[in-house]
Design an enzyme around this catalytic site. Structure first.
Site, PDB file in Angstrom:
ATOM      1  N   GLY A  32       0.833  -1.197   0.000  1.00  0.00           N
ATOM      2  CA  GLY A  32       0.000   0.000   0.000  1.00  0.00           C
ATOM      3  C   GLY A  32       0.863   1.241   0.000  1.00  0.00           C
ATOM      4  N   GLN A  55       3.001   9.845   1.776  1.00  0.00           N
ATOM      5  CA  GLN A  55       4.353   9.278   1.760  1.00  0.00           C
ATOM      6  C   GLN A  55       5.187   9.760   0.576  1.00  0.00           C
ATOM      7  OE1 GLN A  55       2.571   5.182   2.385  1.00  0.00           O
ATOM      8  NE2 GLN A  55       4.508   4.945   3.463  1.00  0.00           N
ATOM      9  N   CYS A 106       6.268  -0.377   7.391  1.00  0.00           N
ATOM     10  CA  CYS A 106       5.906   0.830   6.647  1.00  0.00           C
ATOM     11  C   CYS A 106       7.075   1.248   5.763  1.00  0.00           C
ATOM     12  CB  CYS A 106       5.561   1.958   7.618  1.00  0.00           C
ATOM     13  SG  CYS A 106       5.068   3.485   6.801  1.00  0.00           S
ATOM     14  N   LEU A 107       6.765   1.591   4.516  1.00  0.00           N
ATOM     15  CA  LEU A 107       7.817   2.014   3.583  1.00  0.00           C
ATOM     16  C   LEU A 107       8.497   3.293   4.054  1.00  0.00           C
ATOM     17  CD1 LEU A 107       5.957   1.290   0.221  1.00  0.00           C
ATOM     18  CD2 LEU A 107       7.811  -0.046   1.244  1.00  0.00           C
ATOM     19  N   HIS A 165      -4.030   1.462   8.070  1.00  0.00           N
ATOM     20  CA  HIS A 165      -2.652   1.982   8.117  1.00  0.00           C
ATOM     21  C   HIS A 165      -2.494   3.159   7.133  1.00  0.00           C
ATOM     22  CE1 HIS A 165       1.912   1.105   8.008  1.00  0.00           C
ATOM     23  NE2 HIS A 165       1.722   1.889   6.962  1.00  0.00           N
ATOM     24  N   GLU A 166      -3.047   2.992   5.924  1.00  0.00           N
ATOM     25  CA  GLU A 166      -2.928   4.052   4.903  1.00  0.00           C
ATOM     26  C   GLU A 166      -3.757   5.276   5.277  1.00  0.00           C
ATOM     27  OE1 GLU A 166      -0.601   3.515   3.120  1.00  0.00           O
ATOM     28  OE2 GLU A 166      -0.512   1.339   3.044  1.00  0.00           O
ATOM     29  N   HIS A 215      -1.966   7.485   7.577  1.00  0.00           N
ATOM     30  CA  HIS A 215      -1.002   8.378   6.901  1.00  0.00           C
ATOM     31  C   HIS A 215      -1.689   9.663   6.452  1.00  0.00           C
ATOM     32  CE1 HIS A 215       2.725   6.103   6.682  1.00  0.00           C
ATOM     33  NE2 HIS A 215       2.158   5.057   6.096  1.00  0.00           N
TER      34      HIS A 215
HETATM   35  O1  GNR Z   1       4.066  -2.654   2.467  1.00  0.00           O
HETATM   36  C1  GNR Z   1       3.467  -2.538   3.528  1.00  0.00           C
HETATM   37  N1  GNR Z   1       3.187  -3.647   4.265  1.00  0.00           N
HETATM   38  C2  GNR Z   1       2.368  -3.633   5.385  1.00  0.00           C
HETATM   39  C3  GNR Z   1       2.359  -4.768   6.180  1.00  0.00           C
HETATM   40  C4  GNR Z   1       1.561  -4.833   7.298  1.00  0.00           C
HETATM   41  C5  GNR Z   1       0.762  -3.773   7.622  1.00  0.00           C
HETATM   42  C6  GNR Z   1       0.769  -2.618   6.844  1.00  0.00           C
HETATM   43  C7  GNR Z   1       1.564  -2.553   5.716  1.00  0.00           C
HETATM   44  S1  GNR Z   1       1.537  -1.136   4.732  1.00  0.00           S
HETATM   45  C8  GNR Z   1       3.126  -1.186   4.027  1.00  0.00           C
HETATM   46  C9  GNR Z   1       3.277  -0.110   2.963  1.00  0.00           C
HETATM   47  C10 GNR Z   1       3.144   1.249   3.612  1.00  0.00           C
HETATM   48  O2  GNR Z   1       3.978   1.750   4.309  1.00  0.00           O
HETATM   49  N2  GNR Z   1       2.018   1.876   3.436  1.00  0.00           N
HETATM   50  O3  GNR Z   1       1.794   3.055   4.027  1.00  0.00           O
HETATM   51 NI    NI Z   2       2.995   3.124   5.796  1.00  0.00          NI
END
Ligand code: GNR
Ligand code: NI
Length: 168
Positions: free
Chosen positions: A46, A51, A92-93, A134-135, A138
């Site tokens: 995601g 980001q 998270c990236l 999670h997104e 952000h």
């Molecule tokens: O790539 C991603 N893997 C992930 C794994 C478990 C819970 C959330 C994520 S999101 C993350 C990509 C990201 O940072 N999205 O904002």
């Molecule tokens: Ni993230």
């Protein structure tokens, strides 16, 4: 298509609250394509516009093994959450190398828009539910590490500040 730069914690720009998308035009379509390409290349499941330093309410997601099921969420809103919770190891990236358990509602119903502006609703369970929450965090300027203990957050901060000094 273009690869976009992903900003990293604790960059203060990650705290920006994104504004709604109001124009469903070619620029938006190109941004969606670039964000999808950036997410697949990372690789990640995601990516929120926050980001890539675009502070608009836009998320791309693909939790499929085959990486051919792109979900686009524009101006997403959670309209229902389950009482039941789910603990998942998140990453998270924007916080590379950090993985830790976060507990969230197990299921959410999300109202959102497509690239053409049309509205839709989807019920998310499992990894899709975790990722969409999670997104959406952000978009509200929140990173998953904020759910961790103060001690863990302070250790992560120290580690990332050091990395930045080294990289400079
Ligand atoms: O790539 C991603 N893997 C992930 C794994 C478990 C819970 C959330 C994520 S999101 C993350 C990509 C990201 O940072 N999205 O904002
Ligand atoms: Ni993230």
């Amino acid at each position: 298509m273009a690869l976009l730069n992903i900003i990293e914690y604790p960059d203060p720009r990650l705290k920006t609250v994104a504004r709604p998308v109001t124009r469903f035009d070619q620029r938006l379509t190109t941004l969606i394509e670039d964000m999808a390409q950036t997410m697949y290349a990372a690789p990640g499941v995601g990516l929120a516009a926050t980001q890539v330093d675009v502070h608009e309410r836009l998320v791309v997601l693909d939790i499929s093994e085959t990486k051919d099921q792109l979900h686009v969420f524009i101006n997403p809103e959670i309209v229902w959450t389950s009482e039941e919770t789910l603990e998942c190891e998140e990453g998270c990236l924007s916080v590379p190398g950090v993985y830790d358990a976060v507990t969230r509602p197990a299921k959410v119903r999300v109202r959102s828009q497509q690239a053409d502006g049309s509205a839709y609703e989807v019920e998310c369970v499992g990894l899709l539910s975790v990722c969409v929450q999670h997104e959406m965090d952000h978009l509200d300027g929140k990173v998953f590490v904020e759910y961790l203990s103060a001690l863990k957050q302070s250790r992560i901060r120290t580690r990332f500040k050091k990395r930045k000094v080294k990289a400079a």
